[in-house]
Design a protein around this motif. Structure first.
Motif, PDB file in Angstrom:
ATOM      1  N   ILE A 472      -0.218  -4.167   0.695  1.00  0.00           N
ATOM      2  CA  ILE A 472      -0.300  -2.865   1.362  1.00  0.00           C
ATOM      3  C   ILE A 472       0.107  -1.716   0.451  1.00  0.00           C
ATOM      4  O   ILE A 472      -0.081  -0.551   0.817  1.00  0.00           O
ATOM      5  N   ASN A 473       0.604  -2.010  -0.738  1.00  0.00           N
ATOM      6  CA  ASN A 473       0.991  -0.972  -1.686  1.00  0.00           C
ATOM      7  C   ASN A 473      -0.258  -0.473  -2.430  1.00  0.00           C
ATOM      8  O   ASN A 473      -0.869  -1.224  -3.186  1.00  0.00           O
ATOM      9  N   PRO A 474      -0.652   0.782  -2.235  1.00  0.00           N
ATOM     10  CA  PRO A 474      -1.876   1.282  -2.882  1.00  0.00           C
ATOM     11  C   PRO A 474      -1.839   1.190  -4.406  1.00  0.00           C
ATOM     12  O   PRO A 474      -2.890   1.116  -5.045  1.00  0.00           O
ATOM     13  N   THR A 496      -5.140   1.288   2.103  1.00  0.00           N
ATOM     14  CA  THR A 496      -6.350   1.254   1.270  1.00  0.00           C
ATOM     15  C   THR A 496      -7.262   0.078   1.606  1.00  0.00           C
ATOM     16  O   THR A 496      -8.143  -0.254   0.822  1.00  0.00           O
ATOM     17  N   CYS A 497      -7.071  -0.536   2.761  1.00  0.00           N
ATOM     18  CA  CYS A 497      -7.952  -1.634   3.167  1.00  0.00           C
ATOM     19  C   CYS A 497      -9.340  -1.079   3.497  1.00  0.00           C
ATOM     20  O   CYS A 497      -9.489  -0.250   4.393  1.00  0.00           O
ATOM     21  N   ASN A 523      -6.669   7.569   2.836  1.00  0.00           N
ATOM     22  CA  ASN A 523      -5.815   7.822   1.673  1.00  0.00           C
ATOM     23  C   ASN A 523      -6.649   8.540   0.622  1.00  0.00           C
ATOM     24  O   ASN A 523      -7.442   7.917  -0.094  1.00  0.00           O
ATOM     25  N   ASP A 524      -6.503   9.855   0.558  1.00  0.00           N
ATOM     26  CA  ASP A 524      -7.294  10.665  -0.377  1.00  0.00           C
ATOM     27  C   ASP A 524      -7.015  10.296  -1.830  1.00  0.00           C
ATOM     28  O   ASP A 524      -7.924  10.305  -2.661  1.00  0.00           O
ATOM     29  N   ASP A 525      -5.754   9.962  -2.132  1.00  0.00           N
ATOM     30  CA  ASP A 525      -5.377   9.680  -3.520  1.00  0.00           C
ATOM     31  C   ASP A 525      -6.092   8.447  -4.070  1.00  0.00           C
ATOM     32  O   ASP A 525      -6.328   8.342  -5.278  1.00  0.00           O
ATOM     33  N   TYR A 526      -6.428   7.511  -3.180  1.00  0.00           N
ATOM     34  CA  TYR A 526      -7.063   6.267  -3.622  1.00  0.00           C
ATOM     35  C   TYR A 526      -8.487   6.142  -3.087  1.00  0.00           C
ATOM     36  O   TYR A 526      -9.026   5.041  -2.990  1.00  0.00           O
TER      37      TYR A 526
END
Length: 809
Positions: A472-474, A496-497, A523-526
């Motif tokens: 679960i850690n992006p 990020t799933c 999650n915009d960052d990923y």
């Protein structure tokens, strides 16, 4: 001054804002202009995405920082006074603000939803706008908030100065809960879709009740350690030294905010019931996270905690309120004070949309019957009957079915992104292990890169469970694929799933909604903005169930003598296990309170050769020589109405476009008149046209990519389609460039090449001149000057577009 010539922004600045200031509103603290209500629905275009236009209210008026009470919609003076009213009323619905105004700068049309001001709609001059105290008094009267309760209701939310403030729906949820508590309601239910910030909402509720001294000692209950730790270390961190996590040792009464696992304070022996070290009236507020689970059943051991602290106010939080014949959140808490659904979250752009890929396997559709006297892999004679999807991976294991599912998953990942986080939901732990093995064998290259490319993450095995945090850690790439049964169904913040695989037969809307919730976070960052559901067990038919995303409905209670469905007596629809058995709902467990315990189907052990595979009273057969094939694959898309599109994509597109342009002539006229063709493309995307897939479909027949214009003409109006290359060739045949010389001709020639390669969008953006090959011709300023001026350049581009599409008029 000619008021008719002023823009809407001018009307706001010169007339509306001064009127508010004159009425006593503090422009800095009480008035929010261009208030962002939604983020704008995410529109997926192949591997890219864009957003629909976000909804913004021109003015939202707050009595205090966290209390929106009035909406103003502004229009320019060419509009009438009330032209903005209907739009303002829609914002009023969303924000729970009962006072609604529309203005064109001449005055205000006031719509009073409380019924206390007089008639429903009244015309006011600019100098007659109500002052803050007048509207607040009417608001409190309307809501039944007493002068004493106002102290609690007016308490501001926590603000750390970072800019993180509650979203509009969180604000409504917080305020409705605070108002209910202030008025003495002692059982409250909040229903908010997974990924919409229930814990942050709970924190703000507790903070305001605690700071106003309405509630002095608070207990936050959860049934998973990860939920308690995430809450303590993140959203609840501002409570600082006033907060503690309860352990299974002794109860320390010196704190004010307590976070606890049910397991930490209960046990099978009386001396393990740590909660009884507190007096029954010690807590005056108990917040129950995921209240549809552990303590929801009346006869559960965990319910005893709530009964012990029954004098406290109880607030239940859930994305999936549970309503069965044995368990009812509504019976306990009453109807929800607020519901924010998955559908609404996707529409507002706060949750990720999805597409569904339905995969049908031949044996699932046709069933399978053993031949006479056939034995399984271990020599056990197989009962002669037809086995179907309900049996697979429960009473019958077709090993090649597992391989076919794993191969389909692998093919999907390789064709999209082999490193996208993927959760494969299986029937039980053994199924999850067999799926892990199959995926490992089908992905040797990835597994060689890192052995944790595929991991089984289930409640029975420490090695896999230890990888849950990494999954679960992006920032952690591995594990990429997690095979599981029940452990990751809920409470797992997998931001990020991007792929959820359903090879589990799901009969409960509650469980289905929890599983789908694993993919809804953005999650915009990923670059996580949507997700895919790969469905092998027809589970996504649950989307059509009205219980899936509607308000919770109280189930029918049979009266003595009523006929009983035999399934009701044997099966809990949320666990598919015998009711009364050791399911997650019973709460009777001797477990480590500091573990991330959850329930997995106990029927997972397969007997070895000669043992017959007898599991929990059920005989399970293992068959290794029956082929299983994919017979159909169908992609279903989420439409702009929040429902899955059930017809073919072409039929759906035809219907959506014809609602906008009934005839080909109407579409051609709009296309030719448009200053920017891309604006029409974006508009149709907002109405549900899935460009990437349609272009690919038509392009496959043409052998090259068509223009979006041709896609619509072909699919909707049955016209022959041209590729972009063919359109560009026609322009060159007409010797269109003859009237241009030097740099201007070179620019237009390069624009036509750019159109051929990338479509209409880049040539309509003047920024294209700062990219190659245009930079080899000259600087952007020099290239524009080659046409005379920017306006001349834009006219030349428009003429080029007209030439591209003139053959279709």
């Amino acid at each position: 001054m000619d008021k008719k010539a002023l823009t809407e922004r001018d009307i706001c600045t010169k007339f509306i804002t001064p009127a508010l200031k004159q009425a006593g509103w503090n422009i800095q603290s009480q008035v929010r202009e261009e208030f962002p209500v939604t983020n704008g629905r995410i529109i997926v275009r192949g591997r890219m995405h864009t957003r629909a236009r976000p909804r913004r209210a021109d003015y939202v008026l707050h009595y205090k920082k966290n209390l929106p009470i009035a909406i103003i919609e502004a229009k320019d003076n060419k509009h009438s006074l009330g032209d903005g009213m209907q739009q303002a009323l829609s914002y009023s619905d969303a924000l729970d603000a009962p006072f609604v105004f529309s203005s064109n700068g001449d005055g205000f049309l006031f719509h009073d939803r409380t019924g206390l001001f007089g008639q429903t709609e009244t015309t006011l001059s600019l100098s007659e706008f109500p002052d803050p105290d007048t509207l607040w008094d009417l608001y409190c009267q309307h809501k039944g908030i007493s002068p004493k309760a106002r102290e609690t209701v007016e308490q501001p939310y926590y603000d750390d100065g970072s800019g993180r403030t509650p979203r509009y729906y969180q604000t409504v949820a917080i305020n409705r809960t605070i108002e209910a508590v202030a008025k003495g309601q002692d059982r409250i239910l909040l229903v908010m879709a997974t990924g919409t910030g229930k814990t942050f909402t709970a924190f703000q509720i507790i903070w305001r009740l605690w700071k106003s001294k309405q509630k002095k000692r608070i207990l936050f209950l959860a049934d998973r350690n990860i939920l308690v730790d995430q809450t303590k270390n993140n959203d609840f961190k501002p409570f600082g030294q006033a907060m503690t996590k309860v352990t299974n040792r002794t109860a320390d009464p010196s704190y004010e905010v307590y976070l606890s696992l049910y397991q930490a304070v209960t046990g099978s022996e009386e001396d393990q019931n740590i909660y009884k070290q507190f007096s029954p009236d010690f807590f005056d507020l108990v917040v129950i996270d995921e209240c549809h689970r552990g303590s929801a059943a009346v006869d559960s051991a965990w319910r005893q905690i709530l009964e012990y602290f029954s004098s406290a106010t109880h607030i239940g939080l859930t994305a999936t309120p549970k309503e069965t014949k044995e368990v009812s959140n509504i019976d306990y808490f009453g109807d929800p004070v607020y519901t924010y659904s998955l559908k609404q979250g996707i529409e507002d752009g706060f949750l990720a949309p999805y597409k569904v890929v339905r995969v049908d396997l031949d044996k699932d559709l046709q069933g399978w019957r053993p031949s006479k006297g056939q034995t399984d892999k271990y020599g056990k004679p197989i009962d002669d009957r037809i086995y179907n999807q309900k049996d697979f991976d429960k009473t019958l294991i077709l090993e090649k079915r597992t391989l076919t599912v794993a191969a389909t998953i692998t093919e999907f990942l390789e064709s999209t992104d082999p490193y996208q986080k993927t959760i494969v939901f299986c029937e039980d732990i053994d199924h999850a292990e067999r799926m892990r093995q199959a995926l490992v064998n089908l992905n040797p290259k990835r597994v060689k890169e890192n052995r944790k490319y595929v991991m089984r993450i289930t409640g029975d095995e420490a090695e896999g469970k230890a990888e849950l945090d990494n999954f679960i850690n992006p920032e952690e790439r591995y594990p990429v694929i997690a095979t599981t049964s029940k452990l990751m169904t809920t409470g797992v913040d997998a931001q990020t799933c991007k792929l959820i695989v359903l090879d589990q037969r799901i009969q409960s809307p509650t469980e289905f909604k929890q599983i789908i919730g694993r993919g809804t976070r953005i999650n915009d960052d990923y670059n996580k903005h949507w997700f895919t559901i790969l469905d092998f067990k027809k589970a996504t038919e649950m989307f059509a169930d009205p219980r899936f995303d509607g308000d919770p409905v109280k189930v029918y209670e049979p009266k003595p003598g009523d006929p009983i469905n035999p399934d009701d007596e044997t099966t809990d629809p949320d666990t598919e296990e015998p009711s009364g058995g050791c399911g997650e709902e019973s709460g009777d467990y001797d477990v480590d309170p500091d573990s991330d315990w959850t329930y997995d189907d106990p029927d997972w052990i397969i007997g070895g050769p000669g043992e017959g595979g007898d599991t929990g009273g059920r005989t399970r057969y293992v068959v290794d020589n029956v082929d299983v094939e994919v017979v159909a694959q169908r992609v279903q898309y989420l439409g702009p109405d929040g429902k899955l599109i059930t017809e073919s994509l072409k039929d759906y597109t035809r219907k959506q476009v014809k609602e906008q342009y009934a005839t080909l002539d109407e579409f051609l006229r709009r296309w030719q008149e448009a200053d920017r063709k891309q604006a029409i493309i974006e508009e149709l995307a907002e109405h549900g046209v899935f460009w990437e897939d349609l272009i690919k479909d038509v392009g496959n027949k043409l052998g090259d990519e068509p223009d979006p214009f041709d896609v619509i003409c072909h699919i909707v109006y049955d016209q022959p389609a041209l590729t972009r290359k063919e359109r560009a060739r026609q322009v060159r045949k007409q010797d269109y460039f003859a009237k241009y010389q030097g740099a201007s001709r070179d620019v237009l020639d390069a624009l036509l090449d750019k159109y051929t390669d990338a479509g209409i969008e880049p040539i309509e953006d003047v920024k294209v001149l700062s990219l190659a090959p245009f930079t080899h011709i000259g600087s952007p300023m020099e290239l524009i000057q080659a046409f005379g001026s920017k306006s001349d350049y834009q006219q030349a581009v428009k003429a080029l577009e007209d030439e591209l599409y003139q053959q279709s008029s």
